[in-house]
Design a protein around this motif. Structure first.
Motif, PDB file in Angstrom:
ATOM      1  N   LYS A  56      -9.992 -17.995  17.617  1.00  0.00           N
ATOM      2  CA  LYS A  56     -10.676 -16.752  17.997  1.00  0.00           C
ATOM      3  C   LYS A  56     -10.909 -15.849  16.799  1.00  0.00           C
ATOM      4  O   LYS A  56     -10.091 -15.790  15.888  1.00  0.00           O
ATOM      5  N   LEU A  57     -12.046 -15.159  16.870  1.00  0.00           N
ATOM      6  CA  LEU A  57     -12.397 -14.178  15.838  1.00  0.00           C
ATOM      7  C   LEU A  57     -12.832 -12.895  16.538  1.00  0.00           C
ATOM      8  O   LEU A  57     -13.573 -12.952  17.519  1.00  0.00           O
ATOM      9  N   SER A  58     -12.383 -11.755  16.040  1.00  0.00           N
ATOM     10  CA  SER A  58     -12.852 -10.460  16.558  1.00  0.00           C
ATOM     11  C   SER A  58     -13.585  -9.726  15.452  1.00  0.00           C
ATOM     12  O   SER A  58     -13.025  -9.490  14.378  1.00  0.00           O
ATOM     13  N   LEU A  59     -14.829  -9.377  15.730  1.00  0.00           N
ATOM     14  CA  LEU A  59     -15.638  -8.678  14.725  1.00  0.00           C
ATOM     15  C   LEU A  59     -16.121  -7.340  15.270  1.00  0.00           C
ATOM     16  O   LEU A  59     -16.288  -7.185  16.485  1.00  0.00           O
ATOM     17  N   ASN A  60     -16.344  -6.401  14.367  1.00  0.00           N
ATOM     18  CA  ASN A  60     -16.954  -5.125  14.723  1.00  0.00           C
ATOM     19  C   ASN A  60     -18.229  -4.939  13.911  1.00  0.00           C
ATOM     20  O   ASN A  60     -18.310  -5.403  12.773  1.00  0.00           O
ATOM     21  N   VAL A  61     -19.211  -4.252  14.502  1.00  0.00           N
ATOM     22  CA  VAL A  61     -20.399  -3.849  13.744  1.00  0.00           C
ATOM     23  C   VAL A  61     -20.443  -2.326  13.760  1.00  0.00           C
ATOM     24  O   VAL A  61     -20.363  -1.712  14.825  1.00  0.00           O
ATOM     25  N   TYR A  62     -20.540  -1.735  12.564  1.00  0.00           N
ATOM     26  CA  TYR A  62     -20.450  -0.286  12.415  1.00  0.00           C
ATOM     27  C   TYR A  62     -21.777   0.315  11.926  1.00  0.00           C
ATOM     28  O   TYR A  62     -22.506  -0.331  11.168  1.00  0.00           O
ATOM     29  N   PRO A  63     -22.041   1.575  12.294  1.00  0.00           N
ATOM     30  CA  PRO A  63     -23.258   2.244  11.812  1.00  0.00           C
ATOM     31  C   PRO A  63     -23.165   2.690  10.363  1.00  0.00           C
ATOM     32  O   PRO A  63     -24.156   3.143   9.782  1.00  0.00           O
ATOM     33  N   ASN A  64     -21.965   2.602   9.756  1.00  0.00           N
ATOM     34  CA  ASN A  64     -21.803   2.915   8.334  1.00  0.00           C
ATOM     35  C   ASN A  64     -20.566   2.174   7.825  1.00  0.00           C
ATOM     36  O   ASN A  64     -19.897   1.482   8.591  1.00  0.00           O
ATOM     37  N   SER A  65     -20.280   2.316   6.527  1.00  0.00           N
ATOM     38  CA  SER A  65     -19.156   1.575   5.925  1.00  0.00           C
ATOM     39  C   SER A  65     -17.959   2.475   5.650  1.00  0.00           C
ATOM     40  O   SER A  65     -17.060   2.109   4.894  1.00  0.00           O
ATOM     41  N   GLN A  66     -17.972   3.661   6.253  1.00  0.00           N
ATOM     42  CA  GLN A  66     -16.966   4.656   5.883  1.00  0.00           C
ATOM     43  C   GLN A  66     -15.539   4.331   6.329  1.00  0.00           C
ATOM     44  O   GLN A  66     -14.589   4.993   5.911  1.00  0.00           O
ATOM     45  N   PHE A  67     -15.384   3.324   7.170  1.00  0.00           N
ATOM     46  CA  PHE A  67     -14.018   2.919   7.569  1.00  0.00           C
ATOM     47  C   PHE A  67     -13.300   2.218   6.415  1.00  0.00           C
ATOM     48  O   PHE A  67     -12.086   2.041   6.468  1.00  0.00           O
ATOM     49  N   GLY A  68     -14.021   1.793   5.404  1.00  0.00           N
ATOM     50  CA  GLY A  68     -13.385   1.122   4.268  1.00  0.00           C
ATOM     51  C   GLY A  68     -13.488  -0.383   4.353  1.00  0.00           C
ATOM     52  O   GLY A  68     -14.516  -0.955   4.041  1.00  0.00           O
ATOM     53  N   GLY A  69     -12.411  -1.028   4.788  1.00  0.00           N
ATOM     54  CA  GLY A  69     -12.406  -2.482   4.926  1.00  0.00           C
ATOM     55  C   GLY A  69     -12.733  -3.176   3.620  1.00  0.00           C
ATOM     56  O   GLY A  69     -12.249  -2.773   2.552  1.00  0.00           O
ATOM     57  N   GLN A  70     -13.583  -4.216   3.697  1.00  0.00           N
ATOM     58  CA  GLN A  70     -13.920  -4.988   2.499  1.00  0.00           C
ATOM     59  C   GLN A  70     -14.694  -4.173   1.473  1.00  0.00           C
ATOM     60  O   GLN A  70     -14.840  -4.592   0.321  1.00  0.00           O
ATOM     61  N   HIS A  71     -15.211  -3.011   1.879  1.00  0.00           N
ATOM     62  CA  HIS A  71     -16.016  -2.205   0.957  1.00  0.00           C
ATOM     63  C   HIS A  71     -15.180  -1.246   0.114  1.00  0.00           C
ATOM     64  O   HIS A  71     -15.682  -0.638  -0.817  1.00  0.00           O
ATOM     65  N   GLY A  72     -13.908  -1.079   0.482  1.00  0.00           N
ATOM     66  CA  GLY A  72     -13.043  -0.167  -0.272  1.00  0.00           C
ATOM     67  C   GLY A  72     -12.964   1.204   0.375  1.00  0.00           C
ATOM     68  O   GLY A  72     -13.737   1.527   1.280  1.00  0.00           O
ATOM     69  N   ALA A  73     -12.028   2.006  -0.108  1.00  0.00           N
ATOM     70  CA  ALA A  73     -11.750   3.320   0.475  1.00  0.00           C
ATOM     71  C   ALA A  73     -13.015   4.172   0.550  1.00  0.00           C
ATOM     72  O   ALA A  73     -13.795   4.201  -0.402  1.00  0.00           O
ATOM     73  N   GLY A  74     -13.218   4.818   1.678  1.00  0.00           N
ATOM     74  CA  GLY A  74     -14.357   5.718   1.851  1.00  0.00           C
ATOM     75  C   GLY A  74     -15.689   5.002   1.977  1.00  0.00           C
ATOM     76  O   GLY A  74     -16.728   5.633   2.074  1.00  0.00           O
ATOM     77  N   GLY A  75     -15.688   3.678   1.941  1.00  0.00           N
ATOM     78  CA  GLY A  75     -16.937   2.935   2.087  1.00  0.00           C
ATOM     79  C   GLY A  75     -17.462   2.379   0.784  1.00  0.00           C
ATOM     80  O   GLY A  75     -18.488   1.708   0.765  1.00  0.00           O
ATOM     81  N   GLY A  76     -16.787   2.658  -0.323  1.00  0.00           N
ATOM     82  CA  GLY A  76     -17.165   2.071  -1.620  1.00  0.00           C
ATOM     83  C   GLY A  76     -18.536   2.498  -2.092  1.00  0.00           C
ATOM     84  O   GLY A  76     -18.919   3.661  -1.953  1.00  0.00           O
ATOM     85  N   ALA A  77     -19.309   1.552  -2.629  1.00  0.00           N
ATOM     86  CA  ALA A  77     -20.585   1.846  -3.294  1.00  0.00           C
ATOM     87  C   ALA A  77     -21.665   2.326  -2.327  1.00  0.00           C
ATOM     88  O   ALA A  77     -22.558   3.071  -2.708  1.00  0.00           O
ATOM     89  N   HIS A  78     -21.595   1.876  -1.070  1.00  0.00           N
ATOM     90  CA  HIS A  78     -22.666   2.198  -0.119  1.00  0.00           C
ATOM     91  C   HIS A  78     -22.077   2.656   1.215  1.00  0.00           C
ATOM     92  O   HIS A  78     -22.185   1.949   2.219  1.00  0.00           O
ATOM     93  N   PRO A  79     -21.475   3.824   1.239  1.00  0.00           N
ATOM     94  CA  PRO A  79     -20.808   4.265   2.477  1.00  0.00           C
ATOM     95  C   PRO A  79     -21.761   4.421   3.661  1.00  0.00           C
ATOM     96  O   PRO A  79     -21.322   4.393   4.812  1.00  0.00           O
ATOM     97  N   ASP A  80     -23.080   4.529   3.380  1.00  0.00           N
ATOM     98  CA  ASP A  80     -24.040   4.728   4.476  1.00  0.00           C
ATOM     99  C   ASP A  80     -24.639   3.420   4.987  1.00  0.00           C
ATOM    100  O   ASP A  80     -25.420   3.425   5.939  1.00  0.00           O
ATOM    101  N   TYR A  81     -24.287   2.272   4.403  1.00  0.00           N
ATOM    102  CA  TYR A  81     -24.844   0.997   4.876  1.00  0.00           C
ATOM    103  C   TYR A  81     -24.203   0.595   6.206  1.00  0.00           C
ATOM    104  O   TYR A  81     -22.993   0.680   6.357  1.00  0.00           O
ATOM    105  N   VAL A  82     -25.030   0.077   7.117  1.00  0.00           N
ATOM    106  CA  VAL A  82     -24.499  -0.540   8.336  1.00  0.00           C
ATOM    107  C   VAL A  82     -23.751  -1.809   7.920  1.00  0.00           C
ATOM    108  O   VAL A  82     -24.101  -2.440   6.926  1.00  0.00           O
ATOM    109  N   THR A  83     -22.736  -2.183   8.677  1.00  0.00           N
ATOM    110  CA  THR A  83     -21.950  -3.334   8.229  1.00  0.00           C
ATOM    111  C   THR A  83     -21.177  -4.021   9.349  1.00  0.00           C
ATOM    112  O   THR A  83     -20.838  -3.401  10.359  1.00  0.00           O
ATOM    113  N   TYR A  84     -20.934  -5.281   9.136  1.00  0.00           N
ATOM    114  CA  TYR A  84     -19.990  -6.063   9.929  1.00  0.00           C
ATOM    115  C   TYR A  84     -18.627  -5.989   9.258  1.00  0.00           C
ATOM    116  O   TYR A  84     -18.523  -5.811   8.052  1.00  0.00           O
TER     117      TYR A  84
END
Ligand SMILES: [Cu+2]
Length: 260
Positions: A56-84
């Motif tokens: 099983k895999l659980s995925l989320n799709v977000y309207p921005n990258s501000q949660f951090g995750g693989q993009h880094g704290a605060g959303g990293g380089a593109h905090p406004d990008y939509v992301t999985y």
């Protein structure tokens, strides 16, 4: 030198400079090096009676990258990008460990994916991708309104083969060409969440409490490395909306590694 020739040469040189610049920028964009390994979940019996090991895999799709995750704290380089990103089993937002956009699943197994879709949406360009493709039975299980606090369905669960083409949030599409022999094509449309709730939650610095929830299962073949991406043009502010988050790995695309 003739002024016209000089102008033409200058344009060509500037053009090369621009292309080189874009190339350097794309190459410098940090991709997600991590791999999320799907969790073992017993076994799955297909309609023909054949049993497969299940993960099983659980995925989320977000309207921005501000949660951090693989993009880094605060959303990293593109905090406004939509992301999985990989999330918790009930749609929980994961900011660090466990998040990511590259997924590893076993060969010759049933892979059950649940996707919580926290973004709004619009009409998809190609209606082909509003249909469920390549899953077992050609269906997905869909809940239009999931309550992340109560961890319960608010609207009834239903089996779907498609969603209306004008309410698509994103799609999860695994493309068939791998470096080994088995081919795989899976595409599942994810319905948008309510626009006004998505916007209100974003303004408050979070995500809607009520994402849509879509679950589907597919069977893997031999080992190989595939790519997945979103087929909804969600790269806002770019030509035909296919740039930005759509053309940067680890936002609207990533790897699916099938291991033998
Ligand atoms: Cu998308």
């Amino acid at each position: 030198m003739n002024k016209r020739i000089l102008a033409a040469l200058t344009t060509v040189v500037l053009g090369f400079g621009l292309i080189a610049g874009i190339g350097t920028y794309v190459a410098a964009a940090k991709n997600d090096p991590g791999i999320v390994v799907a969790q073992s979940a017993g076994s799955y019996t297909a309609a023909d009676g054949k049993a497969y090991p299940q993960v099983k895999l659980s995925l989320n799709v977000y309207p921005n990258s501000q949660f951090g995750g693989q993009h880094g704290a605060g959303g990293g380089a593109h905090p406004d990008y939509v992301t999985y990103s990989a999330g918790g089993p009930n749609g929980e937002v994961l900011s660090g460990a466990g998040s990511g956009s590259n997924f590893e699943v076993p060969a010759h197994s049933a892979v059950t994916v649940t996707i919580y879709q926290y973004d709004s949406g619009e009409s998809i360009t190609n209606d082909f991708f509003a249909h469920v493709r390549g899953t077992v039975d050609g269906t997905a299980t869909f809940v239009q309104r999931w309550d992340t606090k109560a961890k319960a369905n608010i609207s009834a669960e239903q089996q779907i083969t498609n969603i209306p083409a004008d309410v698509v949030g994103h799609t999860f599409t695994i493309h068939g060409i791998s470096d080994k022999k088995s081919q795989l094509f899976v595409s599942v449309p994810l319905m948008m969440s309510k626009d006004e709730e998505v916007s209100a939650a974003e303004e408050a610095g979070g995500y809607t409490q009520f994402p849509t929830k879509t679950t589907f299962t597919f069977i893997t073949g031999d080992e190989g490395e595939y790519v997945w991406n979103c087929e909804f043009p969600c790269g806002d502010g770019t030509i035909a909306r296919f740039g930005a988050a759509m053309s940067t790995m680890s936002y609207m695309s990533g790897h699916l590694i099938v291991k033998g």
